[in-house]
Design an enzyme around this catalytic site. Sequence first.
Site, short mmCIF file in Angstrom:
data_model
loop_
_atom_site.label_atom_id
_atom_site.label_comp_id
_atom_site.label_asym_id
_atom_site.label_seq_id
_atom_site.Cartn_x
_atom_site.Cartn_y
_atom_site.Cartn_z
N ASP A 75 15.15 21.48 19.56
CA ASP A 75 15.13 22.27 18.32
C ASP A 75 13.83 22.03 17.55
OD1 ASP A 75 17.80 22.66 19.00
OD2 ASP A 75 18.52 21.13 17.61
N HIS A 120 18.67 18.58 17.98
CA HIS A 120 18.38 18.29 19.40
C HIS A 120 16.87 18.18 19.49
CE1 HIS A 120 21.92 21.03 19.62
NE2 HIS A 120 22.26 20.39 20.70
C1 3MF Z 1 28.19 23.84 21.76
C2 3MF Z 1 28.01 22.86 20.68
C3 3MF Z 1 26.70 22.19 20.65
C4 3MF Z 1 26.80 20.76 20.20
C5 3MF Z 1 25.41 20.21 20.09
C6 3MF Z 1 25.45 18.76 19.69
C7 3MF Z 1 24.83 23.52 20.37
O1 3MF Z 1 29.39 24.53 21.62
O2 3MF Z 1 28.86 22.66 19.83
O3 3MF Z 1 25.91 22.92 19.73
O4 3MF Z 1 27.40 20.67 18.94
O5 3MF Z 1 24.79 20.35 21.34
O6 3MF Z 1 26.15 18.03 20.56
#
Ligand code: 3MF
Length: 434
Positions: A102, A99
Site C-alpha cells: 500500500d 500493507h
Molecule cells: C480481505 C481482507 C484483507 C485483510 C488485510 C489485512 C485487504 O478480505 O480483509 O484486506 O484485512 O489484508 O490482513
Amino acid sequence: MTDYFAGIPKIAYEGPDGDNDFAFRHYDPDETILGKRLEDHLRFSVAYWHSFASDGGDPFGGQTFLRPWFGPTMDHAKMKANAAFEMFRILGQPYFCFHDADIRPEGDTFAENTNRLKEMTDYLQGKMEATGTKLLWGTANLFSHRRYMAGAATNPDPDVFAFAAATVKTCLDATQQLGGENYVLWGGREGYETLLNTDLKRERQQAGRFLTMVVDYAKKIGFDGTILIEPKPQEPTKHQYDYDVATVYGFLKDFGLEGEVKVNIEQGHAILAGHSFEHELALAASLGILGSIDMNRNDYQSGWDTDQFPNNVPEVMLAYYEVLKAGGFTTGGTNFDAKLRRQSLDPQDLILAHVGGMDVCAAGLKAAARMLEDGMLEEARQARYAAWEAGDAPALLAQGTLETIADCVLRDNINPQPHSGRQEALENLVNRYL
Ligand code: 3MF
Ligand code: MG
C-alpha cells in the site's frame, strides 16, 4: 499538507441533535464510558489500502477514483502518505494500518521492494511523529502479486515460500520501527482453488512452520506487539485454510502457538463463514485469542465480501458487547477494513464514510456498555446454568463416569424437565439499551 481535502474541517463532536454532516454525533473521544475514554475503548484505525490504494475498480469495471497520488513512483507514494495523514488529522482517529504494497510501489526484486519499504517507513515515521497518529498494525501483502497465485506460505514452490518469508521479515521490521501494536497475517491465498492439485497435509505443515518462524522472529527483534491471524473462509480462494476462529484455534494448538497468536476478526469474514460477528468474537474470547477487529459490513443479498462501512448500530452493539465482556481491547482496536462504493468519488466521501462508521461504532459501544453495566443479561445467562453449581452437579462433571452417572440416574429416578430459554425476552432486553 495536501489540498486534496481542502475545505473539509477537522471533525469534532457536536452531539446527536446537530445537522452538520462533518461532525460526530455519538463519538466524543473524551467521553468516559465504564471508566475509560471512548477513544481508548474503540481505538479506531483507518485502513491505508481501502482509503488510499484502492482505485475503485471491481471485477467488472476499472478505476473510478481519480487520486492525484496514483502513480508508479516514490514521489506518488509520498504524496499518498501526505494525503493519508491529512485525512488522519481531519478525522482525529488514533491509528492506521497498512500493507507493504500500500505504501511503496512494487519493485522488480525483493531488494528493490525492501529499499522502497524502508524509505517509506522512514517517511511515515516522520508523518506519525508530526501528527501523533499511531500504527495499530502492519502486514504484508502476500496475495496481490502473481507470484502468490498459488499461495505464499503454502505454495508448492519453495522459492515463493522464501520470498514471502523474507517479505514478512521486512514488514515486521517496519511495524517494529513504527511502534505497531500488532502484526497481522491474512492468508488470502493460503487455501486452494481445487483439491485435485492440493496436498492438504503438506500445506498445513508449511503454514505451521511459516507462522512459527514469524513468532520466533518477532521475539528475536523484541517486538512486543501481538501477532494476529485474520480468519476468512474463502474469496479469493475457493477454500481458505484460516476458515474461522475455531479452525484457526485448532491450527494454533497443532503447532503450540495458541499462547503466541491471537485473531483479528472481520465482520464480513464472520458472515462469509456462516457465523455472526458476535459468535466469532465470543468464541475467540472464550478461547483466549481475541485480539483485534476489522470493522465493516457485508451486503446480505450479494453473498460476497463487500467491505462496506458499518451502519447497523444493533449489530455493532452485540459485537462490542462481546469485546467489552472480554475486558476490551489491549493491543487491538477497531480497524475500518471498509471501502467506499466505486461511485463515491469525492474527497468528502472518504471523510463522511469514516465519520459515519465511527459514530455507528460509538453508539453501539455505548449501548453495549449500558447493557453490560446493568448486568441483567449476564444475570439471566448465569441463572440458566445455576444448577451446575448446586448439589452433586459439580462432582458429576468433574469426576463422574458413564457408569456412576447411570447408577445415579437409576437410583434417584432422575427425569429432567425442560426450562424456557427466554430468547425473546432477552432479545427485548437488548433492545432496551439502543
Ligand atoms: C480481505 C481482507 C484483507 C485483510 C488485510 C489485512 C485487504 O478480505 O480483509 O484486506 O484485512 O489484508 O490482513
Ligand atoms: Mg480484513
